[in-house]
Enzyme design. Structure first.
Site, PDB file in Angstrom:
ATOM      1  CD  GLU A  70      10.501   1.692   4.154  1.00 50.53           C
ATOM      2  OE1 GLU A  70       9.735   2.131   3.270  1.00 50.53           O
ATOM      3  OE2 GLU A  70      11.684   2.036   4.239  1.00 50.53           O
ATOM      4  CD  GLU A  78      11.554   0.473  -0.640  1.00 49.62           C
ATOM      5  OE1 GLU A  78      12.023  -0.693  -0.661  1.00 49.62           O
ATOM      6  OE2 GLU A  78      10.856   0.900   0.291  1.00 49.62           O
ATOM      7  CB  ALA A 123       6.294   5.951  -0.896  1.00 50.31           C
TER       8      ALA A 123
HETATM    9  N1  CAA Z   1       2.392   3.996  -5.901  1.00 47.09           N
HETATM   10  C1  CAA Z   1       1.454   4.467  -6.732  1.00 47.09           C
HETATM   11  N2  CAA Z   1       0.502   3.702  -7.275  1.00 47.09           N
HETATM   12  C2  CAA Z   1       0.503   2.390  -6.982  1.00 47.09           C
HETATM   13  C3  CAA Z   1       1.443   1.822  -6.119  1.00 47.09           C
HETATM   14  C4  CAA Z   1       2.437   2.689  -5.555  1.00 47.09           C
HETATM   15  N3  CAA Z   1       3.353   2.258  -4.685  1.00 47.09           N
HETATM   16  N4  CAA Z   1       1.210   0.501  -6.012  1.00 47.09           N
HETATM   17  C5  CAA Z   1       0.131   0.246  -6.786  1.00 47.09           C
HETATM   18  N5  CAA Z   1      -0.298   1.396  -7.373  1.00 47.09           N
HETATM   19  C6  CAA Z   1      -1.424   1.560  -8.292  1.00 47.09           C
HETATM   20  C7  CAA Z   1      -1.081   1.030  -9.675  1.00 47.09           C
HETATM   21  O1  CAA Z   1      -0.342   1.981 -10.415  1.00 47.09           O
HETATM   22  C8  CAA Z   1      -2.468   0.792 -10.233  1.00 47.09           C
HETATM   23  O2  CAA Z   1      -3.002   2.039 -10.642  1.00 47.09           O
HETATM   24  P1  CAA Z   1      -3.913   2.145 -11.972  1.00 47.09           P
HETATM   25  O3  CAA Z   1      -5.158   1.353 -11.631  1.00 47.09           O
HETATM   26  O4  CAA Z   1      -4.181   3.628 -12.070  1.00 47.09           O
HETATM   27  O5  CAA Z   1      -3.136   1.559 -13.084  1.00 47.09           O
HETATM   28  C9  CAA Z   1      -3.267   0.332  -9.005  1.00 47.09           C
HETATM   29  O6  CAA Z   1      -2.513   0.770  -7.873  1.00 47.09           O
HETATM   30  C10 CAA Z   1      -3.390  -1.170  -8.917  1.00 47.09           C
HETATM   31  O7  CAA Z   1      -2.075  -1.713  -9.036  1.00 47.09           O
HETATM   32  P2  CAA Z   1      -1.757  -3.044  -9.873  1.00 47.09           P
HETATM   33  O8  CAA Z   1      -2.614  -3.094 -11.096  1.00 47.09           O
HETATM   34  O9  CAA Z   1      -0.277  -3.094 -10.072  1.00 47.09           O
HETATM   35  O10 CAA Z   1      -2.279  -4.135  -8.840  1.00 47.09           O
HETATM   36  P3  CAA Z   1      -1.799  -5.644  -8.661  1.00 47.09           P
HETATM   37  O11 CAA Z   1      -2.727  -6.247  -7.645  1.00 47.09           O
HETATM   38  O12 CAA Z   1      -1.643  -6.311  -9.988  1.00 47.09           O
HETATM   39  O13 CAA Z   1      -0.294  -5.546  -8.035  1.00 47.09           O
HETATM   40  C11 CAA Z   1       1.342  -4.725  -6.470  1.00 47.09           C
HETATM   41  C12 CAA Z   1      -0.138  -5.058  -6.750  1.00 47.09           C
HETATM   42  C13 CAA Z   1       2.184  -6.009  -6.526  1.00 47.09           C
HETATM   43  C14 CAA Z   1       1.371  -4.132  -5.081  1.00 47.09           C
HETATM   44  C15 CAA Z   1       1.880  -3.726  -7.531  1.00 47.09           C
HETATM   45  O14 CAA Z   1       0.939  -2.668  -7.652  1.00 47.09           O
HETATM   46  C16 CAA Z   1       3.211  -3.120  -7.185  1.00 47.09           C
HETATM   47  O15 CAA Z   1       4.224  -3.748  -7.404  1.00 47.09           O
HETATM   48  N6  CAA Z   1       3.209  -1.863  -6.649  1.00 47.09           N
HETATM   49  C17 CAA Z   1       4.417  -1.120  -6.382  1.00 47.09           C
HETATM   50  C18 CAA Z   1       5.161  -1.651  -5.169  1.00 47.09           C
HETATM   51  C19 CAA Z   1       6.403  -0.832  -4.904  1.00 47.09           C
HETATM   52  O16 CAA Z   1       7.291  -0.694  -5.718  1.00 47.09           O
HETATM   53  N7  CAA Z   1       6.475  -0.225  -3.694  1.00 47.09           N
HETATM   54  C20 CAA Z   1       7.575   0.606  -3.280  1.00 47.09           C
HETATM   55  C21 CAA Z   1       7.222   2.049  -3.498  1.00 47.09           C
HETATM   56  S1  CAA Z   1       8.581   3.156  -3.180  1.00 47.09           S
HETATM   57  C22 CAA Z   1       8.622   3.293  -1.504  1.00 47.09           C
HETATM   58  O17 CAA Z   1       7.793   2.772  -0.795  1.00 47.09           O
HETATM   59  C23 CAA Z   1       9.748   4.117  -0.936  1.00 47.09           C
HETATM   60  C24 CAA Z   1       9.896   4.036   0.533  1.00 47.09           C
HETATM   61  O18 CAA Z   1      10.806   3.436   1.028  1.00 47.09           O
HETATM   62  C25 CAA Z   1       8.960   4.683   1.419  1.00 47.09           C
END
Ligand code: CAA
Length: 256
Positions: free
Chosen positions: A110, A130, A64
């Site tokens: 999910e 999460e 998300a």
């Molecule tokens: N939400 C918003 N933005 C996100 C995102 C997310 N879930 N995942 C990545 N992005 C964005 C980053 O903020 C970044 O934006 P900017 O370029 O503006 O800085 C861009 O995407 C690229 O991300 P990274 O530089 O981090 O890319 P990476 O290749 O180095 O890493 C990744 C990739 C491992 C997926 C890392 O981005 C990450 O850990 N993302 C978050 C994963 C996460 O926590 N997901 C759970 C979300 S909560 C949820 O899903 C609740 C639910 O149950 C439904």
């Protein structure tokens, strides 16, 4: 603004590509609304036999959209019933294959689990991170993952927030097939076309029966399956399928 999803049709298969690659396909409201509203009429279309959902090479979806959610209050989340619209995607009756390349994290994992099966590229990484954000899965992870991989592995994923690779995901039953990344879409499309070539009434019944196994007792599930099996004898496709076998020819299903 770019379309949050790209929808293409290849004969009876509809391919949906999540289209926020720079944000690793973080699932914001635009993606959620586009997926549910654009696929709804296609789900009812008898000429559509299978959906394929994919992301980019790097990310199926990284969850998300954290930036969209971060400042929301409890009352906003609760009154909007945030994420509830995804239930409409899960409820589509057309068979759905998730083609996962790269990250499928949080809501991305999910969303893949809302599909009927997951085909993973060998670079796929799955996780429910999460907990690292001070929350828990909210799009079904604690429920669907537990049903698919069992309590111990689900607890491991949900409580540590670690990722698992495609090999582990296949070993524990999350994933149907692991495929070299450069062949992922070819193999997914082959399977999708095979499914779409069958009677849509039969594929709909088949997925309803399998899904029921996760929701009911064995006795009720067996009865549900048997009654569905009986009901298919009311269809022209059953007559055609069995006649074609006897006549040693390929069946021509009409979805009736
Ligand atoms: N939400 C918003 N933005 C996100 C995102 C997310 N879930 N995942 C990545 N992005 C964005 C980053 O903020 C970044 O934006 P900017 O370029 O503006 O800085 C861009 O995407 C690229 O991300 P990274 O530089 O981090 O890319 P990476 O290749 O180095 O890493 C990744 C990739 C491992 C997926 C890392 O981005 C990450 O850990 N993302 C978050 C994963 C996460 O926590 N997901 C759970 C979300 S909560 C949820 O899903 C609740 C639910 O149950 C439904």
């Amino acid at each position: 603004m770019e379309n949050p999803i790209i929808v293409e049709r290849k004969e009876r298969v509809v391919i949906v590509t999540l289209n926020r690659p720079a944000a690793r396909n973080a699932l914001n409201s635009d993606i959620m609304n586009a997926v549910t509203s654009e696929l709804a009429p296609l789900d009812r279309d008898p000429d559509v036999g299978c959906f394929v959902l994919r992301g980019s090479d790097k990310a199926f979806a990284a969850g998300a959209d954290i930036k969209e959610m971060a400042e929301k209050s409890f009352s906003e989340m609760y009154s909007e019933d945030f994420f509830a619209a995804w239930d409409r995607f899960a409820a589509f009756r057309t068979p759905k294959i998730a083609a996962v390349s790269g990250y499928a994290l949080g809501g991305g994992c999910e969303l893949a689990m809302m599909c009927d099966m997951i085909f993973a590229a060998d670079n796929a990484m799955f996780g429910q991170p999460e907990i690292k954000l001070g929350v828990i899965p909210g799009m079904g992870g604690s429920q669907r993952l537990t049903r698919l991989v069992g309590k111990s592995k689900a607890m491991d994923m949900v409580l540590t927030g670690r990722m698992m690779d495609a090999v582990e995901a296949e070993r524990c039953g999350l994933v149907a097939r692991v495929i070299p990344a450069d062949q992922l879409m070819d193999e997914v499309l082959k399977a999708a076309q095979t499914i779409a070539g069958y009677s849509k009434i039969a594929t709909t019944a088949a997925r309803e029966a399998v899904d029921r196994a996760l929701e009911t007792s064995l006795r009720e599930g067996l009865l549900f399956e048997r009654r569905l099996f009986h009901s298919l004898f009311a269809t022209a496709d059953q007559k055609e399928g069995m006649k074609a076998f006897v006549e040693k020819r390929v069946a021509d299903f009409k979805g009736k």
